[in-house]
Each structure stands twice: as C-alpha cells, then as structure tokens.
Write a protein that holds these residues in place. Structure first.
Motif, mmCIF file in Angstrom:
data_model
loop_
_atom_site.group_PDB
_atom_site.id
_atom_site.type_symbol
_atom_site.label_atom_id
_atom_site.label_comp_id
_atom_site.label_asym_id
_atom_site.label_seq_id
_atom_site.Cartn_x
_atom_site.Cartn_y
_atom_site.Cartn_z
ATOM 1 N N GLY A 89 0.791 -1.237 0.000
ATOM 2 C CA GLY A 89 0.000 0.000 0.000
ATOM 3 C C GLY A 89 0.819 1.282 0.000
ATOM 4 N N PHE A 90 2.129 1.180 -0.192
ATOM 5 C CA PHE A 90 2.951 2.382 -0.169
ATOM 6 C C PHE A 90 2.643 3.256 -1.388
ATOM 7 C CE2 PHE A 90 7.082 4.586 -0.961
ATOM 8 C CZ PHE A 90 7.100 5.330 0.205
ATOM 9 N N VAL A 91 2.357 4.540 -1.160
ATOM 10 C CA VAL A 91 2.078 5.432 -2.290
ATOM 11 C C VAL A 91 3.237 6.388 -2.566
ATOM 12 C CG1 VAL A 91 -0.431 5.444 -2.354
ATOM 13 C CG2 VAL A 91 0.733 6.949 -0.770
ATOM 14 N N GLY A 92 4.238 6.410 -1.697
ATOM 15 C CA GLY A 92 5.350 7.337 -1.927
ATOM 16 C C GLY A 92 4.914 8.771 -1.740
ATOM 17 N N ARG A 93 5.427 9.615 -2.605
ATOM 18 C CA ARG A 93 5.104 11.032 -2.496
ATOM 19 C C ARG A 93 3.886 11.300 -3.373
ATOM 20 N NH1 ARG A 93 7.118 15.417 -5.841
ATOM 21 N NH2 ARG A 93 6.672 17.362 -4.774
ATOM 22 N N PRO A 94 2.740 11.595 -2.753
ATOM 23 C CA PRO A 94 1.533 11.787 -3.565
ATOM 24 C C PRO A 94 1.627 13.080 -4.384
ATOM 25 C CG PRO A 94 1.056 12.099 -1.215
ATOM 26 C CD PRO A 94 2.501 11.769 -1.327
ATOM 27 N N VAL A 95 1.210 13.016 -5.623
ATOM 28 C CA VAL A 95 1.203 14.226 -6.463
ATOM 29 C C VAL A 95 -0.168 14.412 -7.099
ATOM 30 C CG1 VAL A 95 3.669 14.323 -7.029
ATOM 31 C CG2 VAL A 95 2.149 12.891 -8.397
ATOM 32 N N GLY A 96 -0.464 15.652 -7.469
ATOM 33 C CA GLY A 96 -1.694 15.969 -8.206
ATOM 34 C C GLY A 96 -2.932 15.358 -7.565
#
Ligand code: HEC
Ligand code: HEC
Ligand code: HEC
Ligand code: HEC
Ligand code: HEC
Ligand code: HEC
Ligand code: HEC
Ligand code: HEC
Ligand code: HEC
Length: 424
Positions: A89-96
């Motif tokens: 479930g890791f999304v990292g750095r969310p963008v937009g």
C-alpha cells in the motif's frame, strides 16, 4: 490510542478512479512499536527525506496520533525498505490528484471525522472539485494549480485558529500570493498577478494586520476557501454584504442595482474596486475631483445633480458639527461645565455616519433625513456652546467689577490708616 482508518471506505466524492489497492494500508495502529518509517527517515542525511520527521512532530495529525503511513501507506512492521513496498500500500510522495485521495480519505468521511471533531466540515474535496483550481487539475491535468498541500503544506498542517498556520487569516494572503504573485508561474494564464500587492494596500489588510481585526476579509473570505473562484458579477454584492449588510441592503433596492446587473457592472467593486479597497471619505461623493460619481454621470444632470446635492447635505452637517464641537471645546478649556451637550453631540456624529451609509440608496431624501436629524442636534449644541461662552463673559465682567470694589476699599483703608497715623 490511534483510531483505525478504513482505507477501503474511500469517499465517493473523490471523482477520480483509485488505483486498486494503492491506498490500502495496514495502519501503524497494529503495533505500539515506534514508527519505523520515522526512525529510519530521521537518520537519513538528505534534508528532503529527514526534514518531514522533524516538521511533522508539530503537525495537527501527529498531535491526533497519526503517523507517516496514514498518508503514505506502507507497512512499518516490515523490515527496512520492504516497509515501502507498493504491494503493502505504499504510495510514496503523492502528487496531483493523488493528494486529493490521500486527504479526502479521512476528510470526506463524515463518520470518521466526527470521532475527532464533530464541528469540522467534510466538504473540502467536493468544494475543491468545483473550484477553478479543481477543475483545471481534474479536467485538464494541470498540476500548476493549488492542491490541498499548496495551501496546507504537508507535515506542517495546523488549524486556521493557530497563528502559525498557513491558513490563519493573517497568513492566507501570502499563501495564495506564493503562486498568484509569481509572474512566471502565472504567465501561461494571462491573468493579473497584482492581487497580493493591491490587497496589501487595502483598508481590509490594514484592519487585519495592523489593527489585528480578524473580522476583516482576506483572499478566502471573498473567494471561498476551497471553492476558489472570482466572485461573479452577480454576487460581488453578496460577498461584500456578508459583512457590510446595511450598505448591501440599501444598494440592493437602488436604481444602480437594477442597471448594474443588466450592464455587467460589478456592484460594490464598481466604485470601491476589489483588492485595493481604500478608506472612504466625502470627496468620493459629488462631482468634484476624486468623486466616483463622475466616472459615469455628468455634473448638472440626472445622477450628477443628485450626487452634488447629497454631498452638499453631508457637508452642511459636517460643518455644523465642527462648529459645535469647537465651541464646546473652547468652553470646556475655560473651565465651563459642558459635558452634557458634548455627550449629546455624539448623536450628530452618528447621524453623519448614517447619512454617509445612506448614500448607497442613491436617493437624496434618504441622506437628507439623517442630515436633518443631525442638524437638530448640532443646532442645540451650538446654542448651548454660545450660552456657556456668554456665561463666561458675564462672570469675567462680574469678577472685574468686584475686584475694582475690593481695590477701592483697600485703597481707602490704607488712606484712612495713613491719616490716623499722621494725626497721632
Ligand atoms: C530503512 C530506512 C527506511 C525506512 C524504514 C522507510 N524509508 Fe522511506 N525512504 C528511505 C529512503 C532511503 C528513501 C529514498 C528512496 C529514493 O530516493 O529512491 C525513502 C523515500 C521515502 C519517500 C519519498 C518517496 C518519493 O517518491 O520521493 C516517502 C514518502 C517515504 N520514504 C515514506 C516512508 C514511509 C511511510 C515508511 C514506513 C512505512 C518508510 N518511508 C520507511 C528510507 C526508509
Ligand atoms: C497528513 C498526511 C501526511 C503525513 C501524516 C505524512 N506525510 Fe509525508 N507527504 C505528504 C504529502 C501530501 C507529500 C507531498 C508534498 C508535496 O508535494 O508538497 C509528502 C511528502 C513526503 C516526502 C517527500 C518530500 C520531498 O520533498 O520529496 C517524504 C520523504 C515524506 N513525505 C515523509 C514522511 C514521513 C517520514 C512522515 C512521518 C514522519 C510523513 N511523511 C507523514 C503527506 C503526509
Ligand atoms: C488519517 C486521516 C487523515 C488524513 C489522511 C488527513 N487528515 Fe487532516 N485531519 C484529520 C483529523 C482527525 C484531524 C483533526 C481534526 C480536529 O481535531 O480538528 C485533521 C485536521 C486537519 C486540519 C485542521 C482542521 C481544523 O481546523 O482543526 C487540516 C487543515 C487538515 N487536517 C488537512 C489535511 C490535509 C491537507 C491532508 C492531506 C495532505 C490531511 N488533512 C490528511 C485526519 C486526517
Ligand atoms: C487554495 C487554497 C486551499 C486549498 C487548495 C485547500 N484548502 Fe483547505 N483551507 C484553506 C483555507 C484558507 C482554510 C481556512 C478556512 C477558515 O479560515 O475557516 C482551509 C481550511 C481547511 C480545513 C479546516 C476546516 C474548514 O473547512 O475550514 C480543512 C480540514 C481543510 N482546509 C482541508 C483541505 C483539503 C482536504 C483540501 C484538498 C481537497 C484543501 N483543504 C485544499 C485553503 C485551501
Ligand atoms: C500552487 C499555486 C496556487 C496557489 C497556492 C493558489 N492558486 Fe489560485 N490559481 C492557480 C492557478 C495556476 C490558477 C489557474 C489560473 C486560470 O485558470 O486563469 C488559479 C486560479 C485561481 C482563481 C481563478 C482566476 C481566474 O479568473 O481564472 C482564483 C479566484 C484563485 N486562483 C484564487 C486563489 C486563492 C484565493 C488562493 C489562496 C486561498 C489561491 N488561489 C492559491 C494557482 C494557485
Ligand atoms: C474584498 C474581497 C476580495 C478580497 C479580499 C480578495 N479578492 Fe480577489 N477578487 C475579488 C473580486 C470582486 C474579483 C472579481 C473582479 C471582477 O470580476 O471584476 C476578484 C478577482 C480575483 C482574481 C481573478 C483575476 C483578477 O485579478 O481579476 C484572482 C486570481 C484573485 N481575485 C485572487 C485574490 C487573491 C490571491 C487575494 C488575496 C491576496 C484576493 N483575491 C483577495 C474580491 C476579493
Ligand atoms: C469578512 C468581512 C468583510 C468582507 C467580506 C468585506 N469587508 Fe469591507 N471591511 C470589513 C472590515 C472589518 C473593515 C474595517 C472596518 C474599520 O476598520 O473601520 C472593512 C472596511 C471596508 C471599507 C472602508 C470603510 C471606511 O471606513 O472607509 C470599505 C469601503 C469596504 N470595506 C468595502 C468592501 C467591499 C466593496 C467588499 C466586497 C468586495 C468588502 N468590503 C468585503 C469587513 C469586510
Ligand atoms: C455608485 C458608487 C458606490 C457603490 C456602487 C457602492 N458604494 Fe460604498 N461608498 C460610495 C461613496 C461615495 C462612499 C463615501 C460616502 C461619504 O463618505 O460621504 C461610500 C462609502 C462606503 C463605506 C464607508 C461608509 C462609512 O460608514 O464611512 C463602505 C463600508 C462602503 N461604501 C461599502 C459598500 C458596499 C459593501 C457596497 C456594495 C453593496 C458599496 N459600498 C457600493 C460609493 C459607492
Ligand atoms: C459605473 C457607473 C456609475 C457610477 C460610478 C455611478 N452611477 Fe449612478 N447611475 C448609473 C447608471 C447606468 C444609472 C441609470 C441611469 C438611468 O436610469 O437611465 C444611474 C442612475 C443613478 C441615479 C438615478 C438617477 C436617474 O436619473 O434615474 C442616481 C441618483 C445616481 N445614479 C447617483 C449616483 C451617485 C451619487 C454616484 C456616486 C456615488 C453614482 N451614481 C455613480 C451609473 C453609475
């Protein structure tokens, strides 16, 4: 105690499709162990990776017991880098758009948010989606617009009531201005970039910043917090009227309200502007230099005639007030008791204010009515001021006469003593 968040209960409001399972995290709630994400990140040499740990310590989400995984996903119980496995479930750095999903997962879930703060709104994502920002992001994939974290910087999120918050009233203008005053960023859109600069010249900013008056508006009070859009011509008056309700009510019944709407003239802003709204004074009224009325009317006809006569009425009350005030002050300085007429004169001050407000009816008689009330008060004050000064003169004459008599008496006494001494 950390309450569990149900990632699968992703709000319907987020219109964008969620990559399946991307946001399904096994929250840190599973263990009472220290947040492994934070401890590894804190030890990393790169500011970009370690910075968030320090900042986050004073973020409202940390105070509420949330951790890194609540926004970034992942599994803090897995060893080392495995904790950042997208399959966990890791999304990292969310963008937009991802940012909307991350924030909206909790903030659009009324049931979940109620556990923490029942008074908090849960419509931010919906509102945002209807704004110019949201429409450009979701419709055109434009990532230069504001998302949640442009206005609420990640890891430093604080409620608007905290004066350090990016969205505290005194900081909103610079938060919006970070983009809207950036000519390079805004260049493709061809819209003005002077809103911050002009707003900071306004009476509103002066009231908010210098006088600490939190009831004065900043950007979001006129544009909405999440539904940021320029107030349309039709509702500029409504925006201003939230606070200046008397002016707005007068204006709504006026001839101007009818014709301005039809002609596409923006209500209050036609005379006061929008961002650089200045303090007003009587020179705005009439047909002289600095009058707003002559932008559209000619002197000596129609609205121009009314403008001149309203100005004359207000000037007459103002002049009469000044005379009364100075008479009473002179009397007071000479030691006369004039506190009652001075107190009564405050009613004329109020009438003057009401007359200035009644300008917004754009009907001469409405202004004249308040002027007449005021003139009655000033006339009485002037009479009482003259009366006090007459008394003063009378007392001075009386004092002169009695001093003369005393001097004469003393003189004759001295003479008599001298005569007696000579005789002895
Ligand atoms: C053993 C150390 C370690 C642990 C544990 C760890 N990270 Fe990281 N994390 C890193 C390093 C190193 C990078 C930089 C990776 C790169 O640039 O490719 C990183 C990158 C990131 C990024 C930035 C990703 C991007 O796209 O820029 C985020 C967000 C992040 N970690 C969150 C987490 C979360 C949440 C956890 C816990 C579930 C976690 N990390 C656990 C070392 C760690
Ligand atoms: C409330 C949600 C939230 C929490 C909690 C949170 N983050 Fe973030 N984080 C974000 C968002 C959103 C971004 C993207 C920010 C941006 O683009 O400006 C981000 C970005 C990052 C980045 C990338 C920074 C960069 O400049 O590339 C790292 C690393 C990171 N977070 C680590 C962490 C760590 C470690 C924790 C826990 C101590 C944490 N975050 C807690 C929402 C959160
Ligand atoms: C895990 C759930 C969760 C996530 C994800 C989350 N929040 Fe929150 N947020 C909360 C809770 C709970 C509060 C506390 C409400 C309170 O006490 O007033 C809060 C408080 C806030 C506040 C202060 C509200 C106030 O006036 O008290 C802001 C602003 C905010 N969050 C913005 C964000 C943004 C922006 C994001 C995405 C980067 C985000 N949140 C992600 C749960 C979450
Ligand atoms: C254009 C800037 C901007 C954007 C984009 C934005 N906010 Fe806000 N937000 C604000 C301002 C300004 C306030 C303060 C409102 C106030 O003073 O009451 C606020 C307040 C809040 C609050 C406190 C409660 C409330 O509604 O007043 C929450 C929670 C919040 N925002 C969450 C979000 C989330 C989630 C997103 C993304 C969908 C988001 N915000 C996007 C500017 C923004
Ligand atoms: C991350 C940068 C950024 C931030 C921060 C930001 N905006 Fe914007 N805003 C934009 C961009 C880009 C546009 C698109 C301009 C356009 O479409 O004309 C826009 C559009 C707008 C528009 C519509 C303008 C028009 O007539 O098209 C308004 C109004 C607006 N923003 C108000 C605000 C307010 C108020 C805030 C702060 C609460 C704010 N913005 C914060 C980047 C930002
Ligand atoms: C007192 C209310 C008020 C305040 C405060 C305010 N605005 Fe406006 N703004 C308006 C009105 C009214 C318009 C629309 C003008 C029109 O349609 O002629 C507007 C227009 C805009 C536009 C569209 C482009 C333009 O300049 O016409 C942007 C962008 C904008 N404002 C951003 C901001 C920002 C950023 C702030 C804070 C620094 C701010 N506004 C503060 C009332 C306000
Ligand atoms: C959120 C409330 C609020 C909104 C919205 C608002 N104002 Fe104001 N306005 C104030 C406050 C507070 C002051 C400062 C009063 C003071 O210090 O005398 C003020 C001052 C003024 C003044 C100067 C008054 C004077 O003493 O000369 C004018 C003119 C004005 N506003 C017009 C407008 C117009 C036009 C709009 C809409 C475009 C508007 N205001 C929107 C609250 C508001
Ligand atoms: C046709 C021009 C015009 C329009 C439209 C207009 N005003 Fe005014 N406004 C004036 C003039 C002129 C004055 C100064 C009156 C004086 O001091 O003699 C004034 C004064 C004010 C003041 C200060 C009053 C005081 O008590 O000193 C405020 C606040 C104000 N206007 C708000 C508004 C609002 C809100 C609207 C829209 C509902 C609006 N105005 C529409 C011309 C206008
Ligand atoms: C933005 C342009 C504009 C400004 C500024 C403006 N007016 Fe007007 N005014 C109009 C228009 C258009 C009409 C409608 C004329 C008609 O009914 O034919 C009107 C009508 C009037 C009327 C009704 C007169 C009649 O003949 O029906 C009065 C009174 C009036 N204005 C007074 C004022 C005063 C006082 C000011 C300055 C505080 C002012 N106006 C500023 C555009 C303006």
């Amino acid at each position: 105690m950390i309450r569990r968040v149900d990632w699968s209960g992703l709000l319907v409001a987020v219109v964008i499709a969620v990559p399946s399972g991307a946001l399904r995290a096994q929250a840190a709630a599973d263990s009472a162990a220290p947040d492994m994400c934070a401890s590894c990140h804190a030890s990393l040499p790169m500011e970009r990776l370690a910075g968030p740990v320090t900042l986050f310590a004073d973020d409202i989400h940390a105070h509420q017991g949330f951790g890194c995984v609540d926004c970034h996903g992942g599994d803090p119980t897995a060893p080392g880098f495995a904790s950042m496995d997208p399959r966990r479930g890791f999304v990292g750095r969310p963008v937009g758009r991802q940012v909307l999903q991350v924030c909206g997962r909790c903030h659009s879930d009324a049931g979940f948010m109620r556990q923490y703060n029942p008074g908090l709104r849960v419509d931010q994502v919906v509102e945002y989606s209807s704004s110019v920002h949201g429409q450009r992001l979701m419709g055109q994939g434009d990532t230069a617009v504001a998302t949640c974290v442009s206005c609420h910087p990640a890891h430093q999120i604080r409620p608007p009531s905290d004066s350090r918050s990016s969205v505290a009233p005194e900081n909103v203008a610079t938060t919006c201005g970070a983009c809207h005053a950036d000519t390079v960023r805004m260049q493709p859109y061809g819209i003005p970039t002077n809103q911050l600069e002009r707003y900071q010249e306004s009476a509103h900013w002066e009231a908010l910043s210098a006088l600490g008056d939190r009831s004065a508006p900043t950007c979001n009070d006129c544009h909405g917090n999440h539904g940021a859009a320029p107030p349309g011509v039709g509702w500029v008056g409504n925006v201003c009227g939230q606070c200046h309700s008397v002016m707005a009510d007068y204006f709504a019944t006026s001839r101007h309200a009818q014709v301005f709407t039809a002609m596409g003239i923006p209500g209050c802003a036609a005379c006061h502007g929008n961002h650089a709204i200045a303090r007003t004074n009587d020179t705005l009224l009439g047909v002289g230099d600095g009058a707003v009325c002559v932008r559209c009317h000619v002197a000596g006809a129609g609205g121009g005639l009314v403008a001149a006569s309203m100005r004359q009425a207000i000037d007459s009350l103002h002049a009469s007030f000044m005379l009364a005030d100075s008479l009473l002050q002179t009397a007071e300085q000479a030691g006369m008791e004039v506190s009652q007429p001075q107190f009564d004169l405050e009613n004329a001050q109020t009438a003057l204010l009401q007359a200035r407000t009644a300008v917004h009816t754009f009907v001469h008689d409405s202004v004249q009515r308040h002027v007449d009330e005021g003139l009655e008060v000033t006339a009485s004050a002037i009479t009482r001021g003259h009366g006090a000064l007459d008394d003063l003169r009378f007392r001075r004459v009386g004092l002169g006469v009695s001093t003369g008599v005393i001097v004469l008496l003393i003189g004759s006494l001295v003479l008599r003593i001298w005569q007696l001494e000579r005789a002895s």
